[in-house]
Design an enzyme around this catalytic site. Structure first.
Site, PDB file in Angstrom:
ATOM      1  CE  LYS A 145      50.244 -13.532 -37.432  1.00 49.24           C
ATOM      2  NZ  LYS A 145      50.330 -12.807 -38.693  1.00 49.24           N
TER       3      LYS A 145
HETATM    4  N1  PPE Z   1      51.302  -7.222 -40.458  1.00 49.05           N
HETATM    5  C1  PPE Z   1      50.618  -8.308 -40.895  1.00 49.05           C
HETATM    6  C2  PPE Z   1      49.320  -8.117 -41.576  1.00 49.05           C
HETATM    7  C3  PPE Z   1      51.162  -9.575 -40.683  1.00 49.05           C
HETATM    8  O1  PPE Z   1      50.496 -10.643 -41.106  1.00 49.05           O
HETATM    9  C4  PPE Z   1      52.420  -9.711 -40.042  1.00 49.05           C
HETATM   10  C5  PPE Z   1      53.015 -11.066 -39.835  1.00 49.05           C
HETATM   11  C6  PPE Z   1      53.093  -8.549 -39.616  1.00 49.05           C
HETATM   12  C7  PPE Z   1      52.492  -7.325 -39.821  1.00 49.05           C
HETATM   13  C8  PPE Z   1      54.402  -8.611 -38.867  1.00 49.05           C
HETATM   14  O2  PPE Z   1      54.220  -9.126 -37.577  1.00 49.05           O
HETATM   15  P1  PPE Z   1      55.357  -9.931 -36.815  1.00 49.05           P
HETATM   16  O3  PPE Z   1      55.520 -11.247 -37.498  1.00 49.05           O
HETATM   17  O4  PPE Z   1      54.843 -10.052 -35.430  1.00 49.05           O
HETATM   18  O5  PPE Z   1      56.583  -9.102 -36.891  1.00 49.05           O
HETATM   19  N2  PPE Z   1      52.694 -12.036 -40.817  1.00 49.05           N
HETATM   20  C9  PPE Z   1      52.817 -13.433 -40.519  1.00 49.05           C
HETATM   21  C10 PPE Z   1      52.022 -14.279 -41.480  1.00 49.05           C
HETATM   22  C11 PPE Z   1      52.583 -14.455 -42.841  1.00 49.05           C
HETATM   23  C12 PPE Z   1      51.791 -15.473 -43.655  1.00 49.05           C
HETATM   24  O6  PPE Z   1      51.829 -15.408 -44.882  1.00 49.05           O
HETATM   25  O7  PPE Z   1      51.136 -16.358 -43.099  1.00 49.05           O
HETATM   26  C13 PPE Z   1      54.267 -13.861 -40.383  1.00 49.05           C
HETATM   27  O8  PPE Z   1      55.169 -13.137 -40.793  1.00 49.05           O
HETATM   28  O9  PPE Z   1      54.494 -14.924 -39.838  1.00 49.05           O
END
Ligand code: PPE
Length: 316
Positions: A157
């Site tokens: 990330k």
């Molecule tokens: N894919 C991506 C690309 C992603 O950024 C997130 C979280 C997820 C999947 C889901 O991951 P999880 O939160 O562990 O279930 N995206 C984060 C960032 C959003 C933003 O705009 O900044 C979030 O949901 O916090």
């Protein structure tokens, strides 16, 4: 955005407006940062952070993948975060830890530029809207493919990687859709711009696998466990784009978004949120808010002293 009073910056609690960096910070130029999105929920037992350790372990792993040495341990960042939530008087908030290469050296191999770490917390409502969570959103398959393992690290990330999500999100928003669905570089379904994706096909729940360049979402992992505990079959397998148009149900999961049904993809109706989506969404919400006994271990309580137990800002 809504503000809070304090931000934790390299070990100190500083006023929101004073948490600043130099314009020659490495991360600003090259995207050399890693971050997390975490949520703290108000529960019957007080504020609690959902899967705190899992998120911070992923932060540590993302940093390691990009050769960034975190100057603080996961436990130190967790404690700083709990203290930050207490000092800001928040009971429910979004939590954004970020570690980035700071000011000191330019160029691509800037080993001497220090790693800075911040944690910010603020009230942040539903990412795709309350109505979206209830009725479902309209999504569009992006013309931009999700970053692949040949050039970047989908499992990390990392800040710079989000230019990919931003291209997809911008394209879909400009075209009048609420979210983008990205295909991986092979052309299989990958995920949303900031969420993982699930489909229901013949009563079975399907979600793209790790080799489809997904981020290994913590909400995804939680939802897979919840669905299996509820007796559903969950299969991690490659998903063809056309399956999006034939699915009985589709939903997205992420920390900011939580669980959001998709009611339309590329102008093909998926329909009102279906039963499986509803049942899992309800259980997931219970888990987040500390109402599901069986998932209480996912919550890291933020102990608030009795006299400070006055919420100054609360978000859902
Ligand atoms: N894919 C991506 C690309 C992603 O950024 C997130 C979280 C997820 C999947 C889901 O991951 P999880 O939160 O562990 O279930 N995206 C984060 C960032 C959003 C933003 O705009 O900044 C979030 O949901 O916090």
């Amino acid at each position: 955005m809504e503000q809070a009073e304090l931000i934790w910056h390299n070990g100190s609690f500083v006023p929101w407006d004073e948490a600043k960096v130099h314009v020659l910070s490495h991360g600003l130029h090259y995207g050399t940062g890693v971050f997390e999105g975490i949520r703290c929920y108000e529960t019957e037992r007080g504020p609690a952070v959902f899967r705190h350790k899992d998120h911070l372990n992923r932060l540590e792993k993302s940093a390691e993948l990009y050769y960034l040495e975190l100057p603080y341990s996961v436990e130190e960042i967790a404690e700083a975060t709990r203290e930050l939530i207490r000092r800001n008087g928040l009971h429910a908030c979004y939590i954004r830890p970020l570690a980035f290469r700071g000011y000191g050296e330019m160029g691509l191999y800037a080993k001497s530029a220090p790693i800075e770490v911040i944690v910010a917390v603020w009230p942040w409502g539903s990412y795709l809207g309350d109505e979206g969570k209830q009725k479902g959103i309209r999504a569009k398959v992006s013309s931009w493919r999700r970053i692949g393992p040949g050039g970047l690290i989908p499992h990390a990330k990392a800040s710079g990687q989000y230019l990919n999500s931003i291209l997809a999100k911008t394209e879909s928003a400009n075209a009048g859709y609420e979210e983008a669905i990205l295909l991986d570089e092979r052309g299989f379904v990958c995920e949303g711009s900031g969420e993982n994706i699930f489909l229901v096909r013949d009563g079975e729940i399907v979600t793209p696998p790790h080799v489809a360049s997904i981020l290994d979402g913590i909400s995804r992992k939680s939802v897979i466990q919840i669905a299996r505990d509820l007796g559903y079959t969950v299969v991690e397998r490659d998903v063809a784009r056309s399956e999006l148009y034939m699915a009985e149900e589709i939903f997205l999961t992420g920390t900011a978004a939580e669980l959001v049904p998709v009611r339309e993809v590329d102008d093909h109706p998926v329909g009102e949120p279906g039963e499986i989506t509803r049942v899992i969404q309800a259980k997931f919400e219970d888990a987040l808010h500390g109402r599901a006994e069986e998932y209480l271990e996912w919550l890291d309580p933020v102990e608030v002293p009795a006299e400070a137990d006055q919420p100054s800002k609360v978000s859902s």
